[in-house]
Design an enzyme around this catalytic site. Structure first.
Site, mmCIF file in Angstrom:
data_model
loop_
_atom_site.group_PDB
_atom_site.id
_atom_site.type_symbol
_atom_site.label_atom_id
_atom_site.label_comp_id
_atom_site.label_asym_id
_atom_site.label_seq_id
_atom_site.Cartn_x
_atom_site.Cartn_y
_atom_site.Cartn_z
ATOM 1 N N GLY A 46 -2.313 32.994 -3.179
ATOM 2 C CA GLY A 46 -1.516 32.702 -2.001
ATOM 3 C C GLY A 46 -0.405 31.735 -2.361
ATOM 4 N N GLN A 51 5.817 25.141 -0.550
ATOM 5 C CA GLN A 51 5.467 24.902 -1.961
ATOM 6 C C GLN A 51 6.631 25.225 -2.903
ATOM 7 O OE1 GLN A 51 1.538 27.167 -1.552
ATOM 8 N NE2 GLN A 51 0.999 25.607 -3.038
ATOM 9 N N CYS A 95 -5.261 24.643 -5.574
ATOM 10 C CA CYS A 95 -3.922 24.679 -4.977
ATOM 11 C C CYS A 95 -2.900 24.643 -6.108
ATOM 12 C CB CYS A 95 -3.730 23.478 -4.052
ATOM 13 S SG CYS A 95 -2.121 23.442 -3.237
ATOM 14 N N LEU A 96 -1.910 25.527 -6.015
ATOM 15 C CA LEU A 96 -0.902 25.575 -7.083
ATOM 16 C C LEU A 96 -0.045 24.308 -7.081
ATOM 17 C CD1 LEU A 96 0.114 29.339 -6.753
ATOM 18 C CD2 LEU A 96 -1.402 28.300 -8.463
ATOM 19 N N HIS A 137 -5.757 28.165 4.343
ATOM 20 C CA HIS A 137 -5.177 27.215 3.377
ATOM 21 C C HIS A 137 -3.637 27.289 3.433
ATOM 22 C CE1 HIS A 137 -5.194 25.392 -0.877
ATOM 23 N NE2 HIS A 137 -3.949 25.838 -0.763
ATOM 24 N N GLU A 138 -3.105 28.521 3.518
ATOM 25 C CA GLU A 138 -1.634 28.678 3.517
ATOM 26 C C GLU A 138 -1.018 28.220 4.836
ATOM 27 O OE1 GLU A 138 -0.503 29.053 0.719
ATOM 28 O OE2 GLU A 138 -2.294 29.861 -0.256
ATOM 29 N N HIS A 141 -0.591 24.634 4.789
ATOM 30 C CA HIS A 141 0.636 24.219 4.078
ATOM 31 C C HIS A 141 1.834 24.215 5.043
ATOM 32 C CE1 HIS A 141 -0.230 23.686 -0.171
ATOM 33 N NE2 HIS A 141 -0.838 24.848 -0.269
HETATM 34 O O1 K1U Z 1 -1.626 27.827 -1.787
HETATM 35 C C1 K1U Z 1 -1.866 27.706 -2.970
HETATM 36 O O2 K1U Z 1 -1.695 26.642 -3.530
HETATM 37 C C2 K1U Z 1 -2.415 28.870 -3.742
HETATM 38 C C3 K1U Z 1 -3.913 28.811 -3.910
HETATM 39 C C4 K1U Z 1 -4.565 29.539 -2.750
HETATM 40 C C5 K1U Z 1 -6.022 29.323 -2.523
HETATM 41 C C6 K1U Z 1 -6.942 29.259 -3.530
HETATM 42 C C7 K1U Z 1 -8.282 29.081 -3.268
HETATM 43 C C8 K1U Z 1 -8.702 28.975 -1.988
HETATM 44 C C9 K1U Z 1 -7.792 29.022 -0.975
HETATM 45 C C10 K1U Z 1 -6.448 29.207 -1.237
HETATM 46 C C11 K1U Z 1 -4.262 29.481 -5.231
HETATM 47 O O3 K1U Z 1 -4.014 30.617 -5.420
HETATM 48 S S1 K1U Z 1 -5.024 28.499 -6.440
HETATM 49 C C12 K1U Z 1 -5.324 29.657 -7.770
HETATM 50 C C13 K1U Z 1 -6.445 30.600 -7.520
HETATM 51 O O4 K1U Z 1 -7.202 30.423 -6.589
HETATM 52 C C14 K1U Z 1 -6.655 31.754 -8.414
HETATM 53 C C15 K1U Z 1 -5.914 31.915 -9.553
HETATM 54 C C16 K1U Z 1 -6.133 33.016 -10.366
HETATM 55 C C17 K1U Z 1 -7.066 33.950 -10.056
HETATM 56 C C18 K1U Z 1 -7.825 33.792 -8.916
HETATM 57 C C19 K1U Z 1 -7.599 32.704 -8.092
HETATM 58 ZN ZN ZN Z 2 -2.176 25.249 -1.782
#
Ligand code: K1U
Ligand code: ZN
Length: 173
Positions: A46, A51, A95-96, A137-138, A141
């Protein structure tokens, strides 16, 4: 399409409430395409417009994890949660904008979301499982809320200090 840099916490743009999108323009369509490219490249499931420094209510997601299944890239403009389940579920979120930090967050297990699609149509869908966790989560944000805001203050402070250090190191490199 173009990849955009992802802001790292702490940054005031990640604490701001994003503005509703007035109309689906070419600029918004470009933003959606760029955000999907940025999310897949990260990689992530996401990404919300704040972001990438854009304070507009746009998010993208694709929570298809099974590589034998086709991807499902989604762009949600002005998303709103219209119903949340009483049942909750806990997921270890990342979270990225807070790289390499993970914590359990409890949220409603299912949500109904209404949004505008890039063709201007009004959409709604019930999300469950990882999709429900991700869309909440998004949307957080878009409201200036990070997953670490659900943690105890001491844990939040420790993570924030690590991110300040990471940003300092990145700036020096
Ligand atoms: O919003 C963001 O920062 C993105 C985030 C979203 C998210 C992750 C976990 C739970 C809720 C929301 C991410 O994508 S973090 C990376 C991640 O979860 C992932 C990366 C590679 C493969 C699978 C998952
Ligand atoms: Zn996030």
């Amino acid at each position: 399409m173009a990849k955009r840099p992802i802001l790292i916490h702490p940054d005031p743009r990640l604490k701001a409430v994003a503005e509703p999108v007035g109309a689906i323009t070419d600029e918004i369509r470009q933003l959606g395409a760029d955000m999907l490219e940025t999310m897949y490249d990260a990689p992530g499931i996401g990404l919300a417009a704040p972001q990438v420094g854009v304070l507009q209510r746009v998010l993208v997601m694709d929570c298809v994890k099974d590589e034998t299944q086709p991807p499902r890239p989604m762009v949600l403009v002005n998303p709103e949660i219209t119903w949340s389940s009483e049942e909750v579920s806990t997921y270890e979120e990342g979270c990225l904008s807070i790289p390499e930090q993970y914590a359990d967050v409890e949220r409603p297990a299912e949500v109904d979301v209404r949004w505008t699609a890039l063709d201007g149509s009004e959409q709604s869908e019930r999300f469950a499982g990882l999709w429900a966790t991700c869309v909440q989560h998004e949307i957080d944000h878009l409201n200036g809320r990070l997953f670490i805001d659900y943690l105890k203050p001491l844990r939040r402070q420790m993570i924030t200090r690590k991110m300040v250090k990471l940003k300092r190191e990145k700036a020096r490199a």
